[in-house]
Design an enzyme around this catalytic site. Structure first.
Site, PDB file in Angstrom:
ATOM      1  N   GLU A 184       0.827  -1.208   0.000  1.00 26.74           N
ATOM      2  CA  GLU A 184       0.000   0.000   0.000  1.00 26.74           C
ATOM      3  C   GLU A 184       0.861   1.258   0.000  1.00 26.74           C
ATOM      4  OE1 GLU A 184      -3.359   2.127   2.895  1.00 26.74           O
ATOM      5  OE2 GLU A 184      -2.157   0.450   3.613  1.00 26.74           O
ATOM      6  N   HIS A 185       1.851   1.302   0.897  1.00 27.95           N
ATOM      7  CA  HIS A 185       2.762   2.444   0.981  1.00 27.95           C
ATOM      8  C   HIS A 185       4.186   1.972   0.714  1.00 27.95           C
ATOM      9  CE1 HIS A 185      -0.517   3.265   4.001  1.00 27.95           C
ATOM     10  NE2 HIS A 185      -0.598   4.354   3.259  1.00 27.95           N
TER      11      HIS A 185
END
Length: 225
Positions: A184-185
Site C-alpha cells: 500500500e505504501h
C-alpha cells in the site's frame, strides 16, 4: 485525513470521532480535528463510534457517510452498516515497505516502519535494502524503540509476526521484489529516488525520500484525492 477532504468538498456538517488514549483525551488529535474544520467532535472510537454515527443516538445525529481509517473491528463495523450509511471503502491492514540503499539512515528506516506497525497487530512492515549494515542497524533501532514507545504492544506484535528485513544484491532486484509485494505504501530511501518511478509499477502510493514519509504523505494524498 478525511475532515479536510470533506471540508474542501463542501460538506456542511462534519462530525468527527476519536478514541481516548489510555483513558485520556487525545488533545493533539482533538486540536487537529478542530483546525481541520470539524463541526462536532466526540471522544469515541471503535465499533461504538461506527454504530453511533451510522444509526444515531440521543446526542449524535445520524450521518450520511462514514470515512476514515480504523482497525479490523472498525472495518467490519463499516462493512455491516454499509447501506444504512455510505462508507469510503473496505480497508484491510495498512502496509509499509521501505526500499533503501547503503546511503539510507537506519534510524529513519526504523522509525517509519514502526510508525505504521503501530496501527494494529497485523500490519506488514518490510524493509528491502542493498545494505546488510542498514538492515542490521534498522532491526537494532526498531528493537530499542519497541522498549520505550507507548504503542509497543501493537507495533511489537506486528513486527514479530509481519516484520521483514530483506537484503538484496542490487537496486534492480530491490525494485523487482518490491513490485512482488505490491504494498500500500512504498517509501524510497535511496540516492536516486526518482528511479523508482521508472522501475516500479505495483504500489498504492510511492513516497520519495525522507521528506515524504508515509505519516505525512498519507495526509496530503488523502486531501488531494
Amino acid at each position: 485525513m478525511t475532515i479536510l477532504t470533506a471540508k474542501v468538498a463542501g460538506v456542511k456538517n462534519i462530525l468527527a470521532c476519536t478514541p481516548p488514549i489510555n483513558g485520556k483525551i487525545p488533545n493533539a488529535t482533538v486540536a487537529a480535528m478542530h483546525f481541520a474544520g470539524a463541526d462536532e467532535i466526540y471522544i469515541l472510537g471503535g465499533v461504538q463510534a461506527i454504530a453511533a454515527m451510522a444509526i444515531g443516538t440521543e446526542t449524535m445525529k445520524k450521518v450520511d457517510m462514514i470515512a476514515g481509517p480504523g482497525n479490523a473491528f472498525v472495518a467490519e463495523g463499516k462493512r455491516q452498516l454499509f447501506g444504512e450509511v455510505g462508507i469510503d471503502l473496505f480497508a484491510g491492514p495498512t502496509e509499509i515497505l521501505v526500499v533503501a540503499d547503503d546511503a539510507a539512515d537506519p534510524y529513519t528506516c526504523a522509525v517509519d516502519l514502526v510508525s505504521q506497525a503501530e496501527h494494529g497487530p497485523d500490519t506488514p512492515a518490510v524493509l528491502i535494502t542493498t545494505s546488510g549494515e542498514v538492515g542490521r542497524k534498522t532491526i537494532e533501532i526498531v528493537d530499542r524503540l519497541l522498549e520505550v514507545l507507548p504503542t509497543r504492544a501493537l507495533a511489537g506484535a506486528s513486527w514479530i509476526d509481519y516484520g521483514e528485513v530483506i537484503v538484496v544484491d542490487n537496486m534492480d532486484e530491490a525494485y523487482k521484489l518490491a513490485d512482488v509485494y505490491a504494498s500500500e505504501h512504498v517509501e524510497i530511501l535511496t540516492r536516486k529516488q526518482r528511479a523508482a518511478l521508472e522501475k516500479m509499477r505495483n504500489y498504492g502510493a510511492l513516497f520519495l525520500g525522507e521528506m515524504t514519509c508515509v505519516s505525512y504523505g498519507d495526509k496530503v494524498s488523502s486531501l488531494i484525492l
